[in-house]
Design a protein around this motif. Sequence first.
Motif, PDB file in Angstrom:
ATOM      1  N   MET A 181       0.836  -1.207   0.000  1.00 31.91           N
ATOM      2  CA  MET A 181       0.000   0.000   0.000  1.00 31.91           C
ATOM      3  C   MET A 181       0.869   1.254   0.000  1.00 31.91           C
ATOM      4  SD  MET A 181      -2.917  -1.215  -0.146  1.00 31.91           S
ATOM      5  CE  MET A 181      -3.590  -2.864  -0.003  1.00 31.91           C
ATOM      6  N   ALA A 182       1.787   1.333  -0.953  1.00 33.03           N
ATOM      7  CA  ALA A 182       2.703   2.464  -0.988  1.00 33.03           C
ATOM      8  C   ALA A 182       2.370   3.383  -2.162  1.00 33.03           C
ATOM      9  CB  ALA A 182       4.135   1.966  -1.080  1.00 33.03           C
ATOM     10  N   ALA A 183       3.260   4.338  -2.420  1.00 32.38           N
ATOM     11  CA  ALA A 183       3.053   5.375  -3.429  1.00 32.38           C
ATOM     12  C   ALA A 183       2.217   4.936  -4.634  1.00 32.38           C
ATOM     13  CB  ALA A 183       4.399   5.914  -3.876  1.00 32.38           C
ATOM     14  N   PRO A 184       2.646   3.910  -5.412  1.00 36.33           N
ATOM     15  CA  PRO A 184       1.955   3.654  -6.679  1.00 36.33           C
ATOM     16  C   PRO A 184       0.453   3.420  -6.507  1.00 36.33           C
ATOM     17  CG  PRO A 184       3.974   2.378  -6.530  1.00 36.33           C
ATOM     18  CD  PRO A 184       3.741   2.968  -5.183  1.00 36.33           C
ATOM     19  N   LEU A 185       0.088   2.516  -5.606  1.00 34.71           N
ATOM     20  CA  LEU A 185      -1.328   2.198  -5.420  1.00 34.71           C
ATOM     21  C   LEU A 185      -2.065   3.407  -4.834  1.00 34.71           C
ATOM     22  CD1 LEU A 185      -2.964  -0.360  -5.959  1.00 34.71           C
ATOM     23  CD2 LEU A 185      -2.868  -0.833  -3.519  1.00 34.71           C
ATOM     24  N   ILE A 186      -1.475   3.991  -3.786  1.00 36.59           N
ATOM     25  CA  ILE A 186      -2.084   5.153  -3.133  1.00 36.59           C
ATOM     26  C   ILE A 186      -2.365   6.234  -4.182  1.00 36.59           C
ATOM     27  CG2 ILE A 186      -1.714   6.975  -1.427  1.00 36.59           C
ATOM     28  CD1 ILE A 186      -1.804   4.487   0.096  1.00 36.59           C
ATOM     29  N   THR A 187      -1.360   6.520  -5.015  1.00 41.76           N
ATOM     30  CA  THR A 187      -1.501   7.582  -6.010  1.00 41.76           C
ATOM     31  C   THR A 187      -2.713   7.327  -6.888  1.00 41.76           C
ATOM     32  OG1 THR A 187       0.906   7.546  -6.044  1.00 41.76           O
ATOM     33  CG2 THR A 187      -0.174   8.917  -7.682  1.00 41.76           C
ATOM     34  N   THR A 188      -2.861   6.087  -7.325  1.00 43.44           N
ATOM     35  CA  THR A 188      -3.983   5.785  -8.226  1.00 43.44           C
ATOM     36  C   THR A 188      -5.310   6.092  -7.554  1.00 43.44           C
ATOM     37  OG1 THR A 188      -2.562   3.954  -8.836  1.00 43.44           O
ATOM     38  CG2 THR A 188      -4.725   4.047  -9.871  1.00 43.44           C
ATOM     39  N   PHE A 189      -5.469   5.621  -6.309  1.00 46.89           N
ATOM     40  CA  PHE A 189      -6.696   5.951  -5.572  1.00 46.89           C
ATOM     41  C   PHE A 189      -6.878   7.461  -5.501  1.00 46.89           C
ATOM     42  CE2 PHE A 189      -6.125   1.711  -3.484  1.00 46.89           C
ATOM     43  CZ  PHE A 189      -7.353   1.194  -3.839  1.00 46.89           C
ATOM     44  N   VAL A 190      -5.812   8.112  -5.011  1.00 45.42           N
ATOM     45  CA  VAL A 190      -5.896   9.538  -4.705  1.00 45.42           C
ATOM     46  C   VAL A 190      -6.195  10.358  -5.959  1.00 45.42           C
ATOM     47  CG1 VAL A 190      -4.532  11.504  -3.946  1.00 45.42           C
ATOM     48  CG2 VAL A 190      -4.470   9.378  -2.649  1.00 45.42           C
ATOM     49  N   ASP A 191      -5.595   9.968  -7.099  1.00 53.41           N
ATOM     50  CA  ASP A 191      -5.829  10.721  -8.334  1.00 53.41           C
ATOM     51  C   ASP A 191      -7.314  10.802  -8.646  1.00 53.41           C
ATOM     52  OD1 ASP A 191      -3.212  11.177  -8.655  1.00 53.41           O
ATOM     53  OD2 ASP A 191      -2.870   9.617 -10.159  1.00 53.41           O
ATOM     54  N   ALA A 192      -7.958   9.651  -8.681  1.00 50.29           N
ATOM     55  CA  ALA A 192      -9.383   9.612  -9.000  1.00 50.29           C
ATOM     56  C   ALA A 192     -10.145  10.560  -8.075  1.00 50.29           C
ATOM     57  CB  ALA A 192      -9.907   8.187  -8.840  1.00 50.29           C
ATOM     58  N   ALA A 193      -9.836  10.454  -6.773  1.00 54.02           N
ATOM     59  CA  ALA A 193     -10.511  11.324  -5.801  1.00 54.02           C
ATOM     60  C   ALA A 193     -10.218  12.793  -6.108  1.00 54.02           C
ATOM     61  CB  ALA A 193     -10.044  10.971  -4.392  1.00 54.02           C
ATOM     62  N   ALA A 194      -8.924  13.089  -6.338  1.00 55.95           N
ATOM     63  CA  ALA A 194      -8.525  14.491  -6.564  1.00 55.95           C
ATOM     64  C   ALA A 194      -9.291  15.085  -7.744  1.00 55.95           C
ATOM     65  CB  ALA A 194      -7.024  14.564  -6.810  1.00 55.95           C
ATOM     66  N   ILE A 195      -9.322  14.339  -8.847  1.00 55.94           N
ATOM     67  CA  ILE A 195      -9.993  14.842 -10.051  1.00 55.94           C
ATOM     68  C   ILE A 195     -11.479  15.098  -9.770  1.00 55.94           C
ATOM     69  CG2 ILE A 195     -10.652  14.255 -12.423  1.00 55.94           C
ATOM     70  CD1 ILE A 195      -7.734  14.939 -12.170  1.00 55.94           C
ATOM     71  N   THR A 196     -12.123  14.143  -9.114  1.00 56.88           N
ATOM     72  CA  THR A 196     -13.547  14.305  -8.811  1.00 56.88           C
ATOM     73  C   THR A 196     -13.768  15.568  -7.983  1.00 56.88           C
ATOM     74  OG1 THR A 196     -13.436  11.918  -8.541  1.00 56.88           O
ATOM     75  CG2 THR A 196     -15.564  12.971  -8.134  1.00 56.88           C
ATOM     76  N   ILE A 197     -13.029  15.666  -6.884  1.00 56.83           N
ATOM     77  CA  ILE A 197     -13.173  16.844  -6.011  1.00 56.83           C
ATOM     78  C   ILE A 197     -12.951  18.111  -6.822  1.00 56.83           C
ATOM     79  CG2 ILE A 197     -12.170  18.057  -4.042  1.00 56.83           C
ATOM     80  CD1 ILE A 197     -11.438  15.295  -2.889  1.00 56.83           C
ATOM     81  N   TYR A 198     -11.868  18.131  -7.596  1.00 52.90           N
ATOM     82  CA  TYR A 198     -11.482  19.314  -8.356  1.00 52.90           C
ATOM     83  C   TYR A 198     -12.626  19.778  -9.252  1.00 52.90           C
ATOM     84  CZ  TYR A 198      -8.820  22.053 -11.852  1.00 52.90           C
ATOM     85  OH  TYR A 198      -8.358  23.022 -12.706  1.00 52.90           O
ATOM     86  N   PHE A 199     -13.120  18.865 -10.080  1.00 58.50           N
ATOM     87  CA  PHE A 199     -14.133  19.285 -11.055  1.00 58.50           C
ATOM     88  C   PHE A 199     -15.473  19.565 -10.402  1.00 58.50           C
ATOM     89  CE2 PHE A 199     -11.250  17.611 -14.365  1.00 58.50           C
ATOM     90  CZ  PHE A 199     -11.257  18.720 -15.192  1.00 58.50           C
ATOM     91  N   SER A 200     -15.804  18.830  -9.314  1.00 58.77           N
ATOM     92  CA  SER A 200     -17.112  19.148  -8.701  1.00 58.77           C
ATOM     93  C   SER A 200     -17.066  20.543  -8.094  1.00 58.77           C
ATOM     94  CB  SER A 200     -17.502  18.091  -7.664  1.00 58.77           C
ATOM     95  OG  SER A 200     -16.403  17.347  -7.255  1.00 58.77           O
ATOM     96  N   ILE A 201     -15.941  20.909  -7.444  1.00 60.42           N
ATOM     97  CA  ILE A 201     -15.837  22.280  -6.925  1.00 60.42           C
ATOM     98  C   ILE A 201     -15.872  23.268  -8.092  1.00 60.42           C
ATOM     99  CG2 ILE A 201     -14.427  23.911  -5.613  1.00 60.42           C
ATOM    100  CD1 ILE A 201     -13.296  21.653  -4.013  1.00 60.42           C
ATOM    101  N   ALA A 202     -15.129  22.929  -9.166  1.00 62.30           N
ATOM    102  CA  ALA A 202     -15.050  23.840 -10.320  1.00 62.30           C
ATOM    103  C   ALA A 202     -16.438  24.097 -10.889  1.00 62.30           C
ATOM    104  CB  ALA A 202     -14.136  23.234 -11.380  1.00 62.30           C
ATOM    105  N   THR A 203     -17.160  23.018 -11.174  1.00 62.76           N
ATOM    106  CA  THR A 203     -18.497  23.184 -11.783  1.00 62.76           C
ATOM    107  C   THR A 203     -19.381  24.011 -10.856  1.00 62.76           C
ATOM    108  OG1 THR A 203     -18.857  20.959 -10.923  1.00 62.76           O
ATOM    109  CG2 THR A 203     -18.636  21.173 -13.301  1.00 62.76           C
TER     110      THR A 203
END
Lengths: 444, 444
Positions: free
Chosen positions: A417-439
Amino acid sequence: MTERDVCELLETKQYKRIKESFAEMNQVDLAELLEELPERQMIMAFRLIGKEEAAETFSCMESREQQILVEALTERELRAVLDDMFLDDTADLLEEMPANVVERILANTDLETRRQLNQLLSYPEDSVGSIMTVEYVDLKPHMTVKASLEKIRRVGIDSETIYTCYVIQNKKLLGIVTAKALLISDERKSVQEIMESNIITINTHDDQETAAKLVRKYGLIALPVVDREGCMVGIVTVDDAMEVMQDEVTEDIALMAAVAPSEDSYFSTSVFRHAGNRIPWLLILMLSATLTGMIITKYEMAFEAIPVLVSFIPMLMDTSGNCGSQSSALIIRGMAIDDIRLKDALRVIWKEIRVAALVSSTLAVVNGVRIYIMYQQNLKLAALIGMTLICTVTLAELIGCSLPMLAKRCKLDPALMAAPLITTFVDAAAITIYFSIATALFNV
Amino acid sequence: MTERDVCELLETKQYKRIKESFAEMNQVDLAELLEELPERQMIMAFRLIGKEEAAETFSCMESREQQILVEALTERELRAVLDDMFLDDTADLLEEMPANVVERILANTDLETRRQLNQLLSYPEDSVGSIMTVEYVDLKPHMTVKASLEKIRRVGIDSETIYTCYVIQNKKLLGIVTAKALLISDERKSVQEIMESNIITINTHDDQETAAKLVRKYGLIALPVVDREGCMVGIVTVDDAMEVMQDEVTEDIALMAAVAPSEDSYFSTSVFRHAGNRIPWLLILMLSATLTGMIITKYEMAFEAIPVLVSFIPMLMDTSGNCGSQSSALIIRGMAIDDIRLKDALRVIWKEIRVAALVSSTLAVVNGVRIYIMYQQNLKLAALIGMTLICTVTLAELIGCSLPMLAKRCKLDPALMAAPLITTFVDAAAITIYFSIATALFNV
């Protein structure tokens, strides 16, 4: 002496000089030197090593070279080497060799040794049994100090194995006596008078990493190993414990980089094996990353209306990914050295929440200001990035600290459960948060 | 015995029972137990530890608790503890304590000890001098085995420190004699007849990590330390070497996750310190990631024309980032354990190129096919992603393997060139490659 020197001396048949300089060398260095020689020269050179050093040097060599030697040596030479080797080294050797070589080796060991070897080989990989040494000094409780010292003189094999002696009665371990205790005690005293009876032991089937940790924690030179019936069967010496420590760390670091760990060194692993160790995780991560891509397509109108939104995606993904890997790395290592235990889970999460608060707000402010200045006082944009950073960073650190603990809870290796896997999870979350706030902010 | 038991027994004044069970415990466990007690109880409990165990237990405790004790103990109690402590432990203690406590400690040590302490404290942090033990058994070359054994009986301090004796003449180290050699040799022989004269030593100012590596490589129990003049000044014992190994790895893993390493454990590091250790790198990486953003804006027309292009950015960034961190992690670890040396640089690069060829083509094919199927046979798009993956993955693995070696070449810590930094570099490259191929293919 370099490999070139050896080759020259071999060419010019100056065997005496080689013998002399070999005799002065440490076996570890000698083994490294031999490994650098061409096959033919290596075999010639090995025959010039003094009888006392040959076995030790052989044990220090890589399995590839060991195999070449086993196949080149005569029965007599081979038996001489095997007789002087420690049983655990011989067992390691057998594990590495192809069947025909194994047969030759076993053919050159007596029945009793063969029995012990089979025993050693029967222990599961990475178990204490697979790394233990079966040579140790056992004393009877009623022996006098004098008698014990004489026994050490007779059987004492090697430093690690004589400095702690084991007091045994009907196979059960009663206590330990250090060589120091024997040296400083009255010769007429009996062993049981001076023995230390509250002792740390480990079971043959425990994980070798546990043994290494005990040796480290209690500063032991050797750790006694008992079988399921509680009978003493061997010891784990500090030098083997250090090897285990090193291998386990190398394995963790590979896992943390999403590489399937390999027993062999970087160079002795073939290009195909390297690729094979890396591809599986890359594929899994690549395909799960496309999920993030799909999320983005959902917000096509958003960035078609405000194209600049796209340009912040890398920064947001990287930053939240980095935060996630920071906390996961700290937690994984903390658990590996028993600094963090599962029962501390809530303490960890609470600590990470507070750290996240500090970290995310700092990053948000810095970036907000930067954007406010660089994008002609676009307050909305600054607010969007700032808010997104606060949410994503906090989320990232929470995921980063909880997943490794969750893995351990599920008896998985937290290092997964290190960088590579964590990053993948986090990316999806980050993008969702980003665009929902943006919209919401730019109502697009 | 749990901390609750201790508290109860203290309440009910059953000091004798506490004393008894303490006497049976290992000092390491005892120290852990005391640390879990409330301050008042801890001080009371510490006073119940037998005189022989007190110093050892104290040495095993965390500095926070040590300080509480030093401040609570009477002069007599404090002196008793300090007298039994090893000098290197006392030196470590002084480094951690505030000035007033240091004064109290020094006030309770005799002049000679103070002199040695100041000497120990004068060595740079992480140097061999700062971890060495100054207590060891020194023998004169003409001493007989009998006399040597008697000297060990007299001065022998602690296991690690007696099993190897050092033969010294006018401060110069002539050779070593193991306790084993003394035990098995004729009592009338002289030390110089049985000593091992080709010995591995290390300098006080060398890096402690080098000492740990030597201890591991040669399976030593203690490594002699000499000063610049080649005079013997101390030894590094195997237990200290293991501590160093562990700390160095923890430091590397932190660095590899872009966290400034901290000496203290996860929990004993304050939230502010944690944030402080993480923010600097995050800021640097965040700002450099905006570079990638700027590159994207350059290609605005491209994804305004073909919005779907945006949705592949995360997958491309993650995949190339992962490939980069895979190879960097392997190289960093390989160099840490001297498995990869700088002179192997070209071999490494050549190996990584071939690995990259296999990895990138696999990923390209899998993804190409996936896209061809999912995006109604859009061959161009499949080709674009495939080609981009081949270029970026190869580039990523090259950057990933060269930067750590470059860092080492520049005397920087290779662990700095891990996932976070590599990813940032690779992202910018990946985006550029991606959009330049895209614009070419779709001529937008």
